[in-house]
Design a protein around this motif. Structure first.
Motif, PDB file in Angstrom:
ATOM      1  N   ASN A   5       9.681  32.432  16.527  1.00  0.00           N
ATOM      2  CA  ASN A   5      10.229  33.402  17.671  1.00  0.00           C
ATOM      3  C   ASN A   5       8.990  33.426  18.371  1.00  0.00           C
ATOM      4  O   ASN A   5       7.880  33.999  17.997  1.00  0.00           O
ATOM      5  N   ASP A  12      10.520  33.308  24.087  1.00  0.00           N
ATOM      6  CA  ASP A  12      11.832  33.714  23.607  1.00  0.00           C
ATOM      7  C   ASP A  12      12.012  35.023  24.004  1.00  0.00           C
ATOM      8  O   ASP A  12      13.100  35.623  24.308  1.00  0.00           O
ATOM      9  N   PHE A  13      10.865  35.960  24.132  1.00  0.00           N
ATOM     10  CA  PHE A  13      11.085  37.434  24.402  1.00  0.00           C
ATOM     11  C   PHE A  13       9.662  37.674  25.077  1.00  0.00           C
ATOM     12  O   PHE A  13       8.829  37.339  24.745  1.00  0.00           O
ATOM     13  N   ASN A  68      13.103  46.437  20.776  1.00  0.00           N
ATOM     14  CA  ASN A  68      14.034  45.608  20.942  1.00  0.00           C
ATOM     15  C   ASN A  68      13.502  44.429  20.237  1.00  0.00           C
ATOM     16  O   ASN A  68      14.464  43.669  19.638  1.00  0.00           O
ATOM     17  N   PHE A  69      12.355  44.037  20.461  1.00  0.00           N
ATOM     18  CA  PHE A  69      11.928  43.011  19.677  1.00  0.00           C
ATOM     19  C   PHE A  69      11.822  42.872  18.256  1.00  0.00           C
ATOM     20  O   PHE A  69      12.158  41.814  17.719  1.00  0.00           O
ATOM     21  N   CYS A  70      11.623  44.067  17.799  1.00  0.00           N
ATOM     22  CA  CYS A  70      11.361  44.399  16.381  1.00  0.00           C
ATOM     23  C   CYS A  70      12.724  44.106  15.778  1.00  0.00           C
ATOM     24  O   CYS A  70      13.195  43.598  14.609  1.00  0.00           O
ATOM     25  N   SER A  71      13.779  44.577  16.595  1.00  0.00           N
ATOM     26  CA  SER A  71      15.292  44.521  16.076  1.00  0.00           C
ATOM     27  C   SER A  71      15.535  42.938  16.188  1.00  0.00           C
ATOM     28  O   SER A  71      16.265  42.612  15.180  1.00  0.00           O
ATOM     29  N   ARG A  72      15.334  42.365  17.251  1.00  0.00           N
ATOM     30  CA  ARG A  72      15.878  41.054  17.221  1.00  0.00           C
ATOM     31  C   ARG A  72      15.277  39.811  16.062  1.00  0.00           C
ATOM     32  O   ARG A  72      15.910  39.285  15.646  1.00  0.00           O
ATOM     33  N   VAL A  73      13.969  40.054  16.011  1.00  0.00           N
ATOM     34  CA  VAL A  73      13.607  39.464  14.916  1.00  0.00           C
ATOM     35  C   VAL A  73      13.604  39.974  13.337  1.00  0.00           C
ATOM     36  O   VAL A  73      12.844  39.488  12.636  1.00  0.00           O
ATOM     37  N   GLU A  74      13.951  40.986  13.224  1.00  0.00           N
ATOM     38  CA  GLU A  74      14.330  41.917  12.009  1.00  0.00           C
ATOM     39  C   GLU A  74      13.023  42.043  11.471  1.00  0.00           C
ATOM     40  O   GLU A  74      13.031  41.691  10.146  1.00  0.00           O
ATOM     41  N   LYS A 129       9.685  35.257   8.256  1.00  0.00           N
ATOM     42  CA  LYS A 129       9.548  35.152   9.699  1.00  0.00           C
ATOM     43  C   LYS A 129       8.332  34.688  10.168  1.00  0.00           C
ATOM     44  O   LYS A 129       7.346  35.096  10.059  1.00  0.00           O
ATOM     45  N   ASP A 143      10.997  47.586  25.001  1.00  0.00           N
ATOM     46  CA  ASP A 143      10.816  46.392  24.674  1.00  0.00           C
ATOM     47  C   ASP A 143      10.399  46.228  23.140  1.00  0.00           C
ATOM     48  O   ASP A 143      11.123  45.087  22.523  1.00  0.00           O
TER      49      ASP A 143
END
Length: 221
Positions: free
Chosen positions: A88, A160-161, A174-180, A31, A171
């Motif tokens: 990201n 991107d975020f 959601n960010f941690c989920s999005r970038v896994e 990542k 937020d």
């Protein structure tokens, strides 16, 4: 090949060491992230969280020591196309009025002789020039507009975020989920009631300086 990202860094670095934009390239395993780290906007909490969670996977070649713009080699190697494809990019933002007052309060905790202890004097010294016009460049890098960390001069967005301090928990999750990447609760930033401390003139000055921030991130006094 375009190097808008690199040009952005060098342009602001030329204003002085205290006026560099602050972005942190980092890599956790596969990542790749770039943190556009804004002052007085929970940036330290976010950075500490990332380092704590991923200390075993933290890439030695892109660590915190390369913060505030990575280094010359990193900037030369990473074109806009490569950054857009591989990274990201995220930013932390805060209501400009809250952020300005928070910076003023935090600096006064240290009782620096050179720092204004009066809020009105601080606003005038850090945001107005000798003719009383609103400056293009703030009195300190911690006060840069978030918009210059979000879009190039041509209006092209490169982030991107967005993580808003006012919605930090949601937020960040959601960010941690999005970038896994694994999620761990962030320490919340205590938001100050800034409104009683501003006069109408000060509101106008700050509104003018942060005009683009207010538009981009839907903030108001």
């Amino acid at each position: 090949m375009s190097y808008n990202f690199k040009d952005l860094w060098y342009k602001h670095k030329a204003y002085g060491e205290d006026l560099k934009i602050n972005f942190v390239p980092m890599q956790f395993g596969s990542k790749k992230l770039i943190f556009m780290k804004m002052g007085r906007s929970a940036g330290k909490s976010i950075m500490d969280n990332l380092l704590q969670v991923h200390k075993n996977n933290y890439s030695s070649k892109e660590k915190w020591s390369l913060g505030q713009g990575g280094n010359d080699k990193w900037l030369e190697e990473n074109t806009d196309k490569k950054i857009n494809k591989e990274y990201n990019v995220f930013i932390n933002v805060r209501n400009p009025f809250s952020r300005v007052y928070s910076y003023f309060k935090s600096m006064n905790l240290y009782h620096y002789e050179w720092f204004p202890s009066d809020f009105n004097l601080f606003i005038r010294e850090y945001f107005l020039d000798s003719k009383g016009n609103v400056k293009k460049i703030p009195g300190n890098g911690h006060l840069w507009s978030s918009s210059i960390h979000y879009e190039f001069e041509n209006g092209q967005q490169f982030v991107d975020f967005v993580i808003k301090v006012e919605n930090l928990t949601e937020d960040w999750k959601n960010f941690c989920s999005r970038v896994e990447i694994p999620y761990i609760n962030l320490e919340k930033t205590k938001l100050i009631d800034y409104k009683p401390h501003f006069t109408s003139e000060q509101v106008e000055i700050v509104s003018t300086f942060y005009k683009r921030d207010l538009e981009l991130f839907n903030y108001k006094f």
